[in-house]
Design a protein around this motif. Structure first.
Motif, short mmCIF file in Angstrom:
data_model
loop_
_atom_site.label_atom_id
_atom_site.label_comp_id
_atom_site.label_asym_id
_atom_site.label_seq_id
_atom_site.Cartn_x
_atom_site.Cartn_y
_atom_site.Cartn_z
N VAL A 1 20.13 -14.62 43.13
CA VAL A 1 20.21 -13.78 42.03
C VAL A 1 20.48 -12.40 42.68
O VAL A 1 21.05 -11.58 42.07
CB VAL A 1 18.84 -13.83 41.06
CG1 VAL A 1 19.16 -12.83 40.12
CG2 VAL A 1 18.60 -15.14 40.42
N ILE A 2 19.58 -12.01 43.46
CA ILE A 2 19.83 -10.64 44.24
C ILE A 2 19.95 -10.94 45.68
O ILE A 2 19.11 -11.24 46.42
CB ILE A 2 18.58 -9.69 44.03
CG1 ILE A 2 18.03 -9.58 42.81
CG2 ILE A 2 18.70 -8.60 45.09
CD1 ILE A 2 18.54 -9.01 41.93
N GLY A 3 21.38 -10.67 46.05
CA GLY A 3 21.79 -10.88 47.49
C GLY A 3 22.78 -9.79 47.85
O GLY A 3 22.58 -8.76 47.67
N GLY B 1 25.91 -9.21 46.99
CA GLY B 1 26.93 -8.62 46.02
C GLY B 1 28.09 -9.78 46.09
O GLY B 1 27.82 -10.65 46.31
N ASN C 1 25.34 -12.95 45.77
CA ASN C 1 25.00 -13.13 44.44
C ASN C 1 25.71 -14.38 43.78
O ASN C 1 26.73 -14.44 43.76
CB ASN C 1 25.20 -12.16 43.36
CG ASN C 1 24.43 -10.57 44.00
OD1 ASN C 1 23.41 -10.86 44.50
ND2 ASN C 1 24.63 -9.63 43.30
N ASP D 1 14.76 -19.34 42.05
CA ASP D 1 15.81 -18.36 42.01
C ASP D 1 15.22 -17.29 43.39
O ASP D 1 14.22 -17.54 43.81
CB ASP D 1 15.76 -17.34 40.96
CG ASP D 1 16.38 -17.80 39.79
OD1 ASP D 1 17.19 -18.87 40.18
OD2 ASP D 1 16.39 -17.37 38.61
N ALA E 1 15.46 -13.78 45.63
CA ALA E 1 15.91 -12.26 45.93
C ALA E 1 15.53 -11.93 47.27
O ALA E 1 14.73 -12.31 47.86
CB ALA E 1 14.96 -11.35 45.09
N SER F 1 18.41 -9.56 36.61
CA SER F 1 19.49 -9.31 37.62
C SER F 1 20.15 -7.92 37.07
O SER F 1 20.09 -7.41 36.05
CB SER F 1 20.94 -10.38 37.24
OG SER F 1 21.98 -9.83 37.77
N PRO G 1 17.53 -4.39 44.66
CA PRO G 1 17.30 -5.69 45.39
C PRO G 1 15.63 -5.33 45.76
O PRO G 1 14.74 -6.31 45.47
CB PRO G 1 18.09 -6.12 46.45
CG PRO G 1 19.31 -5.09 45.95
CD PRO G 1 18.78 -3.92 45.28
#
Length: 322
Positions: free
Chosen positions: A62-64, A66, A76, A89, A91, A122, A221
């Protein structure tokens, strides 16, 4: 995660998280002091990606990093894992403190957070967030709209301290010049690392940390990963998107997001979560990887099931080489 996960699932996810941060730390360590933060970050990311690719279960980033590019990054929306286990999920910041690593300064570490599917907020096109982070002793007394002097006073009273005894973490950025000056004028001590607001937040959250609160604008993030640790440690956190360029602000509005909205910790991470970190350069929180008598040693921190555990990894072999 304890309410909807079996004990076996929780142990599995903890092991995956620790394996991912450990391998990322070992892979980035050869780049310590080589003044190439991009290479260090790439090494950490690829090592972490390899661990997650083989993980039991199915994880969604979910948070990576981009949007996906041609490099094998954690982007993401990417799905990882072999599907044979729990869904979760992710991050991730494979190397927090890239400049610390590049310049061989204290505080670089590999970090990751796991949460129940669909529970990580997100930030969309938002890259920066204004935030306040405090430990359990000051839960419920923070206000992101309050002046910093008022925040200092409220947190100090909750902790049974004088304002002059307060220690605040604020990243050393031009955007924080006025904030730092006001905190100092109010009588607080201010620690100003060049980067690393996850580490700064942990200093405020952990009982052994050297800070009472974190203030200021950092990455989204890092904000979401911090929220995972806050939930696990019983602290408190508030955050609000804080775009640093007009293009970012326009993109946030185009995505239908409210720039004035303040997010609570439970809105940033809406379910049970865990957080893991492994040291890359030695600091107050974690030591660096090292070799000893044919073994590799690494230090990690795991926040899970309402507990903080410090874990020493020992594996046979030699340090990866650049």
């Amino acid at each position: 995660m304890q309410e909807t996960r079996t004990r076996s699932d929780i142990h599995t996810l903890e092991a995956v998280a620790l394996g991912a941060t450990q391998q990322a730390a070992l892979a980035s360590y050869p780049w310590v002091g080589r003044h190439d933060k991009d290479a260090a970050d790439a090494a950490a990311t690829e090592a972490m990606r390899q661990v997650l690719a083989d993980a039991p279960g199915r994880g969604t980033v979910v948070i990576g990093e981009g949007e996906k590019d041609e490099a094998p990054m954690l982007f993401n929306g990417e799905t990882v894992g072999n599907g044979d286990g729990p869904d979760f999920d992710i991050a991730v910041d494979p190397l927090e403190g890239t400049s610390f690593c590049a310049k061989s300064l204290p505080g670089a570490m590999a970090t990751i957070a796991f949460a129940e599917p669909g529970t990580l907020w997100s930030p969309g096109p938002g890259f920066y967030m204004d935030k306040i982070v405090v430990g359990p002793g000051a839960k419920g007394v923070i206000d992101l709209d309050a002046p910093p002097e008022s925040t200092l006073d409220s947190v100090a009273k909750a902790l049974g301290k004088k304002v002059s005894e307060m220690r605040v973490v604020v990243m050393d950025k031009p955007r924080h010049t006025d904030l730092i000056a006001r905190l100092l004028a109010a009588g607080a001590a201010v620690h100003t690392p060049a980067e690393g607001d996850v580490g700064g937040s942990l200093e405020a959250l952990l009982p052994t940390g050297d800070a009472d609160l974190l203030l200021g604008i950092g990455g989204t993030p890092e904000g979401v990963m911090t929220a995972a640790a806050v939930r696990g440690l019983g602290g408190d956190m508030l955050g609000r998107l804080a775009p640093q360029r007009q293009e970012e602000a326009d993109a946030i509005r185009a995505a239908g997001m409210d720039l004035d909205r303040i997010y609570t910790c439970d809105e940033l991470v809406g379910g049970d979560a865990l957080f893991a970190a492994t040291g890359v350069t030695s600091g107050s929180l974690l030591g660096r990887p090292r070799e000893s008598e044919g073994a590799l040693l690494a230090e990690s921190l795991l926040v899970s099931r309402g507990q903080v555990r410090r874990i020493a990894h020992t594996t046979f072999g030699s340090m990866p080489r650049k």
